[in-house]
Scaffold this motif. Structure first.
Motif, PDB file in Angstrom:
ATOM      1  N   ALA A 173       0.832  -1.203   0.000  1.00  0.00           N
ATOM      2  CA  ALA A 173       0.000   0.000   0.000  1.00  0.00           C
ATOM      3  C   ALA A 173       0.863   1.248   0.000  1.00  0.00           C
ATOM      4  O   ALA A 173       0.495   2.279  -0.562  1.00  0.00           O
ATOM      5  N   ALA A 174       2.031   1.160   0.609  1.00  0.00           N
ATOM      6  CA  ALA A 174       2.936   2.304   0.670  1.00  0.00           C
ATOM      7  C   ALA A 174       3.635   2.532  -0.669  1.00  0.00           C
ATOM      8  O   ALA A 174       4.360   3.505  -0.843  1.00  0.00           O
ATOM      9  N   ASN A 177       3.305   5.648  -2.867  1.00  0.00           N
ATOM     10  CA  ASN A 177       3.474   6.797  -1.998  1.00  0.00           C
ATOM     11  C   ASN A 177       4.914   7.276  -2.032  1.00  0.00           C
ATOM     12  O   ASN A 177       5.740   6.843  -1.250  1.00  0.00           O
ATOM     13  N   THR A 179       6.231   9.804  -1.030  1.00  0.00           N
ATOM     14  CA  THR A 179       6.690  10.527   0.148  1.00  0.00           C
ATOM     15  C   THR A 179       7.139   9.568   1.254  1.00  0.00           C
ATOM     16  O   THR A 179       7.763   9.977   2.214  1.00  0.00           O
ATOM     17  N   THR A 180       6.807   8.294   1.100  1.00  0.00           N
ATOM     18  CA  THR A 180       7.189   7.322   2.113  1.00  0.00           C
ATOM     19  C   THR A 180       8.645   6.932   1.899  1.00  0.00           C
ATOM     20  O   THR A 180       8.997   6.335   0.898  1.00  0.00           O
TER      21      THR A 180
END
Ligand SMILES: *[C@@H]1O[C@H](CO)[C@@H](O)[C@H](O)[C@H]1NC(C)=O
Ligand SMILES: *[C@@H]1O[C@H](CO)[C@@H](O)[C@H](O)[C@H]1NC(C)=O
Ligand SMILES: *[C@@H]1O[C@H](CO)[C@@H](O)[C@H](O)[C@H]1NC(C)=O
Ligand SMILES: *[C@@H]1O[C@H](CO)[C@@H](O)[C@H](O)[C@H]1NC(C)=O
Length: 440
Positions: A173-174, A177, A179-180
């Motif tokens: 799920a990350a 992303n 920014t993760t």
């Protein structure tokens, strides 16, 4: 002969196998060769580079072809920079140790806090499917013990499956992303008795579908082993890793916390393992000769144990061994001479490669069938112990991606396992399993 072999296996069973988590896939280079100079350069740069990246991942290459060295390191997502750098540096040193891949141009080192891979082959193009697919798997499994408590196998399995599935989903799920910083990394725990901790991680360079496929494969292969309540399992390939333990093994707080699942109803989850959203199901068709053969070999080991036990108490006649017939029926015992002929006396040109467990040769049987023969490393003792471990794992892991064991041969100090040969495959298609017994 066979009786003696099996007897030795049985005597060796209680012993722990020395921990080993390296696999070598290159060729030998001479000391002070240009390749060593290239390797020294990447070994100097990579610990600092990997530890300075928020993802704990770095690649490096040095030198000129054909003595160029390519390397990558990935630190476990939770460790700090100093632990990361120390781990990568230690992995380079360990690779050169006599027990691992001394003077070898290709190695993958699985350490507790990092994975290191280097090679003369350019493998750093992670978007190319052939460069990341799960290949040589390393499983480390601690045996079930009273530590795990009296929880039923099926309930424990459900709890472990729930947290493993959750950390895989969370790591994925990350993915979208950016920014993760810790891309494709998740830790979690489930409030079970005992508490179960889990971790999933992929190389940050992978696409979401590559990561999903990599972790999904590990999940599918790990799930069937859970019902035996091992204290911990680490399933690793160079590109992703999935592990759990009944003791905390990562730094910091868990990213996820799940409540204990309800006790399972009549059907234990181990019968219908979840596949963690990958959509992959273990096909019944995949459970084939290899599994039959593996299970049969285990059965034969048990029969021998029984016969030995009977012998000790009552003196039975020498003949009348039931297992020879059983084995002959479905699981081949190969002649050493037939395997020598098939592999042209284990000639160098038939060598497919070398893993942590042995050397794999290609062979062609008299009837034209292509086989891969794995010659287990080590003398009688370690070879037989490895044979038992490997057969047990093949029996436990029922997955279509694994090569099928067709039979075996034992002769004096040599233990040889015969697999079907996969066309267009590489050494990576052969399973090398490591069963660890480290206390953790
Ligand atoms: C990697 O390390 C080398 C030498 O320490 C350095 O010159 C280089 O800039 C580093 N690369 C990255 C991406 O940090
Ligand atoms: C990094 O983590 C290790 C292990 O937890 C710890 O011993 C060490 O003090 C930490 N170093 C820094 C600089 O935080
Ligand atoms: C490997 O390297 C060591 C020294 O670095 C040397 O002593 C040894 O002979 C080498 N082995 C082979 C097979 O080249
Ligand atoms: C991306 O990160 C933000 C901040 O950490 C978080 O709120 C969001 O849920 C994440 N998105 C996904 C898809 O994980």
């Amino acid at each position: 002969m066979l009786l003696a072999v099996i007897a030795v296996v049985l005597l060796l069973l209680p012993q722990a196998m020395p921990f080993e988590a390296s696999s070598c896939d290159g060729s030998t280079y001479a000391p002070n060769s240009p390749f060593q100079a290239s390797l020294n350069l990447v070994a100097a740069a990579l610990p600092g580079n990997a530890s300075s990246m928020p993802s704990g991942f770095a690649t490096a290459d040095a030198g000129t072809s054909p003595t160029r060295a390519y390397a990558m390191a990935l630190c476990r997502g939770d460790v700090n920079a100093s632990t990361c750098a120390a781990c990568v540096a230690a992995a380079f040193r360990a690779a050169g140790a006599q027990d691992n891949c001394p003077n070898n141009t290709g190695a993958t080192m699985y350490e507790d806090a990092c994975v290191l891979r280097f090679s003369t082959v350019q493998f750093l193009d992670f978007l190319r499917a052939d460069q990341w697919q799960p290949g040589e798997l390393t499983f480390q499994i601690a045996p079930a013990s009273s530590n795990v408590g009296s929880a039923q196998g099926a309930w424990f399995s459900a709890a472990a499956t729930s947290i493993l599935t959750a950390v895989v989903d969370h790591a994925l799920a990350a993915a979208g992303n950016s920014t993760t910083a810790k891309k494709y990394f998740a830790t979690g725990e489930v409030d079970f008795q005992p508490r179960i901790y889990a971790l999933a991680q992929c190389l940050p360079e992978m696409t979401p579908s590559q990561c999903q496929s990599c972790l999904g494969t590990l999940l599918v292969q790990t799930t069937p082993m859970l019902s035996t309540k091992p204290r911990w399992i680490m399933a690793l390939v160079a590109w992703c890793n999935l592990r759990y333990s009944v003791r905390p093994f990562y730094e910091g707080w868990s990213m996820l916390r799940l409540p204990a699942p309800p006790p399972p109803a009549v059907v234990p989850p181990s019968v219908t393992p979840k596949s963690g959203g990958t959509g992959k199901k273990m096909s019944v068709a995949g459970i084939s000769v290899g599994i039959v053969c593996s299970v049969l070999l285990l059965f034969v080991l048990s029969v021998f144990a029984f016969v030995r036990f009977k012998r000790r108490t009552t003196k039975h006649s020498e003949d009348d061994h039931p297992f020879k017939k059983i084995v002959g029926a479905q699981c081949m015992i190969f002649d050493l001479s037939a395997l020598q002929e098939a592999t042209e006396s284990f000639s160098e040109k038939n060598k497919l490669g070398e893993g942590g467990f042995g050397i794999v040769y290609k062979g062609i049987l008299a009837d034209g069938q292509e086989i891969a023969v794995k010659k287990l490393l080590g003398g009688t003792g370690s070879g037989l112990h490895q044979l038992h471990n490997e057969v047990q794992l093949l029996a436990e892991l029922q997955h279509k991606n694994l090569v099928r064991l067709q039979g075996f041969c034992s002769h004096r100090d040599d233990t040889l396992l015969v697999y079907e040969y996969i066309k267009n495959g590489s050494l990576d298609n052969f399973l090398f399993a490591f069963v660890g017994n480290r206390n953790q």
